[in-house]
Design a protein around this motif. Structure first.
Motif, PDB file in Angstrom:
ATOM      1  N   SER A 179     -10.679   6.872   6.010  1.00  0.00           N
ATOM      2  CA  SER A 179      -9.471   6.316   6.617  1.00  0.00           C
ATOM      3  C   SER A 179      -9.081   7.140   7.848  1.00  0.00           C
ATOM      4  O   SER A 179      -9.528   8.283   8.022  1.00  0.00           O
ATOM      5  N   GLY A 180      -8.242   6.539   8.653  1.00  0.00           N
ATOM      6  CA  GLY A 180      -7.754   7.246   9.835  1.00  0.00           C
ATOM      7  C   GLY A 180      -6.980   8.494   9.461  1.00  0.00           C
ATOM      8  O   GLY A 180      -7.105   9.537  10.096  1.00  0.00           O
ATOM      9  N   LYS A 181      -6.199   8.390   8.398  1.00  0.00           N
ATOM     10  CA  LYS A 181      -5.419   9.548   7.944  1.00  0.00           C
ATOM     11  C   LYS A 181      -6.345  10.689   7.554  1.00  0.00           C
ATOM     12  O   LYS A 181      -6.120  11.841   7.913  1.00  0.00           O
ATOM     13  N   GLU A 182      -7.395  10.365   6.812  1.00  0.00           N
ATOM     14  CA  GLU A 182      -8.354  11.396   6.388  1.00  0.00           C
ATOM     15  C   GLU A 182      -9.041  12.023   7.590  1.00  0.00           C
ATOM     16  O   GLU A 182      -9.238  13.248   7.637  1.00  0.00           O
ATOM     17  N   LEU A 183      -9.388  11.202   8.576  1.00  0.00           N
ATOM     18  CA  LEU A 183     -10.047  11.730   9.766  1.00  0.00           C
ATOM     19  C   LEU A 183      -9.093  12.619  10.551  1.00  0.00           C
ATOM     20  O   LEU A 183      -9.478  13.696  10.998  1.00  0.00           O
ATOM     21  N   LEU A 236      -7.073   5.568  15.030  1.00  0.00           N
ATOM     22  CA  LEU A 236      -6.981   6.400  13.827  1.00  0.00           C
ATOM     23  C   LEU A 236      -5.940   5.883  12.842  1.00  0.00           C
ATOM     24  O   LEU A 236      -5.850   6.379  11.726  1.00  0.00           O
ATOM     25  N   ARG A 237      -5.152   4.897  13.242  1.00  0.00           N
ATOM     26  CA  ARG A 237      -4.183   4.311  12.326  1.00  0.00           C
ATOM     27  C   ARG A 237      -4.811   3.263  11.408  1.00  0.00           C
ATOM     28  O   ARG A 237      -4.167   2.793  10.477  1.00  0.00           O
ATOM     29  N   ALA A 238      -6.053   2.940  11.647  1.00  0.00           N
ATOM     30  CA  ALA A 238      -6.744   1.941  10.831  1.00  0.00           C
ATOM     31  C   ALA A 238      -6.990   2.492   9.430  1.00  0.00           C
ATOM     32  O   ALA A 238      -7.174   3.692   9.241  1.00  0.00           O
ATOM     33  N   LYS A 239      -7.004   1.594   8.458  1.00  0.00           N
ATOM     34  CA  LYS A 239      -7.299   2.021   7.088  1.00  0.00           C
ATOM     35  C   LYS A 239      -8.731   2.510   6.971  1.00  0.00           C
ATOM     36  O   LYS A 239      -9.009   3.483   6.279  1.00  0.00           O
ATOM     37  N   ASP A 240      -9.644   1.815   7.633  1.00  0.00           N
ATOM     38  CA  ASP A 240     -11.047   2.222   7.641  1.00  0.00           C
ATOM     39  C   ASP A 240     -11.499   2.359   9.084  1.00  0.00           C
ATOM     40  O   ASP A 240     -11.379   1.422   9.869  1.00  0.00           O
ATOM     41  N   ILE A 241     -12.030   3.514   9.416  1.00  0.00           N
ATOM     42  CA  ILE A 241     -12.504   3.772  10.771  1.00  0.00           C
ATOM     43  C   ILE A 241     -13.866   3.107  10.942  1.00  0.00           C
ATOM     44  O   ILE A 241     -14.734   3.217  10.074  1.00  0.00           O
ATOM     45  N   LEU A 266     -18.785  15.974  18.812  1.00  0.00           N
ATOM     46  CA  LEU A 266     -18.734  17.242  18.083  1.00  0.00           C
ATOM     47  C   LEU A 266     -20.105  17.893  17.935  1.00  0.00           C
ATOM     48  O   LEU A 266     -20.206  18.992  17.389  1.00  0.00           O
ATOM     49  N   ASN A 267     -21.139  17.189  18.394  1.00  0.00           N
ATOM     50  CA  ASN A 267     -22.504  17.683  18.318  1.00  0.00           C
ATOM     51  C   ASN A 267     -22.927  17.957  16.868  1.00  0.00           C
ATOM     52  O   ASN A 267     -23.486  19.015  16.547  1.00  0.00           O
ATOM     53  N   VAL A 268     -22.616  16.977  16.007  1.00  0.00           N
ATOM     54  CA  VAL A 268     -23.051  17.045  14.614  1.00  0.00           C
ATOM     55  C   VAL A 268     -23.813  15.765  14.303  1.00  0.00           C
ATOM     56  O   VAL A 268     -23.697  14.777  15.023  1.00  0.00           O
ATOM     57  N   GLN A 269     -24.582  15.777  13.243  1.00  0.00           N
ATOM     58  CA  GLN A 269     -25.382  14.612  12.878  1.00  0.00           C
ATOM     59  C   GLN A 269     -24.488  13.443  12.501  1.00  0.00           C
ATOM     60  O   GLN A 269     -23.403  13.634  11.933  1.00  0.00           O
ATOM     61  N   ASN A 270     -24.984  12.230  12.815  1.00  0.00           N
ATOM     62  CA  ASN A 270     -24.270  11.032  12.377  1.00  0.00           C
ATOM     63  C   ASN A 270     -24.096  11.102  10.868  1.00  0.00           C
ATOM     64  O   ASN A 270     -24.978  11.527  10.149  1.00  0.00           O
ATOM     65  N   GLY A 271     -22.963  10.705  10.410  1.00  0.00           N
ATOM     66  CA  GLY A 271     -22.682  10.742   8.983  1.00  0.00           C
ATOM     67  C   GLY A 271     -22.018  12.028   8.535  1.00  0.00           C
ATOM     68  O   GLY A 271     -21.549  12.119   7.412  1.00  0.00           O
ATOM     69  N   PHE A 272     -21.950  13.035   9.397  1.00  0.00           N
ATOM     70  CA  PHE A 272     -21.342  14.313   9.026  1.00  0.00           C
ATOM     71  C   PHE A 272     -19.912  14.126   8.537  1.00  0.00           C
ATOM     72  O   PHE A 272     -19.525  14.689   7.525  1.00  0.00           O
ATOM     73  N   LEU A 273     -19.135  13.325   9.260  1.00  0.00           N
ATOM     74  CA  LEU A 273     -17.729  13.154   8.889  1.00  0.00           C
ATOM     75  C   LEU A 273     -17.602  12.467   7.543  1.00  0.00           C
ATOM     76  O   LEU A 273     -16.789  12.868   6.706  1.00  0.00           O
ATOM     77  N   LEU A 274     -18.402  11.481   7.296  1.00  0.00           N
ATOM     78  CA  LEU A 274     -18.350  10.768   6.026  1.00  0.00           C
ATOM     79  C   LEU A 274     -18.819  11.683   4.896  1.00  0.00           C
ATOM     80  O   LEU A 274     -18.189  11.782   3.843  1.00  0.00           O
ATOM     81  N   TRP A 275     -19.900  12.392   5.117  1.00  0.00           N
ATOM     82  CA  TRP A 275     -20.425  13.306   4.104  1.00  0.00           C
ATOM     83  C   TRP A 275     -19.407  14.394   3.801  1.00  0.00           C
ATOM     84  O   TRP A 275     -19.139  14.727   2.661  1.00  0.00           O
ATOM     85  N   ARG A 276     -18.794  14.923   4.835  1.00  0.00           N
ATOM     86  CA  ARG A 276     -17.810  15.988   4.697  1.00  0.00           C
ATOM     87  C   ARG A 276     -16.625  15.495   3.859  1.00  0.00           C
ATOM     88  O   ARG A 276     -16.105  16.196   3.018  1.00  0.00           O
ATOM     89  N   HIS A 277     -16.236  14.254   4.109  1.00  0.00           N
ATOM     90  CA  HIS A 277     -15.122  13.657   3.372  1.00  0.00           C
ATOM     91  C   HIS A 277     -15.448  13.525   1.891  1.00  0.00           C
ATOM     92  O   HIS A 277     -14.615  13.789   1.037  1.00  0.00           O
ATOM     93  N   ARG A 278     -16.662  13.148   1.579  1.00  0.00           N
ATOM     94  CA  ARG A 278     -17.031  12.907   0.184  1.00  0.00           C
ATOM     95  C   ARG A 278     -17.093  14.174  -0.646  1.00  0.00           C
ATOM     96  O   ARG A 278     -16.914  14.132  -1.849  1.00  0.00           O
ATOM     97  N   ILE A 279     -17.352  15.322  -0.012  1.00  0.00           N
ATOM     98  CA  ILE A 279     -17.451  16.558  -0.809  1.00  0.00           C
ATOM     99  C   ILE A 279     -16.174  17.366  -0.796  1.00  0.00           C
ATOM    100  O   ILE A 279     -16.061  18.332  -1.510  1.00  0.00           O
ATOM    101  N   SER A 280     -15.193  16.984   0.048  1.00  0.00           N
ATOM    102  CA  SER A 280     -13.976  17.790   0.078  1.00  0.00           C
ATOM    103  C   SER A 280     -13.037  17.458  -1.041  1.00  0.00           C
ATOM    104  O   SER A 280     -13.124  16.546  -1.733  1.00  0.00           O
TER     105      SER A 280
END
Length: 66
Positions: A2-6, A35-40, A52-66
């Motif tokens: 979600s935008g809030k999580e991001l 970023l106000r969207a429920k799903d980015i 950010l010079n990180v691999q695609n999926g980093f943000l999603l992966w990071r979210h799932r383990i936090s």
């Protein structure tokens, strides 16, 4: 993700939304609106990963383990 999580993840890393917006060539207001969207949209997440010079999926992966 979600935008809030991001927003929270970026803030926790000290990354300013206006800096990301500038690098994506959009206005800070436009970025904030996205970023106000429920799903980015995947395309936006991929663009942020590129900025950010990180691999695609980093943000999603990071979210799932936090």
């Amino acid at each position: 993700m979600s935008g809030k999580e991001l927003r929270e993840l970026l803030a926790s890393k000290g990354i300013l939304q206006k800096d990301i917006a500038r690098q994506l060539n959009i206005t800070p207001g436009g970025f904030s609106q996205q970023l106000r969207a429920k799903d980015i949209k995947t395309g936006l997440l991929e663009s942020i990963c590129k900025v950010l010079n990180v691999q695609n999926g980093f943000l999603l992966w990071r979210h799932r383990i936090s």
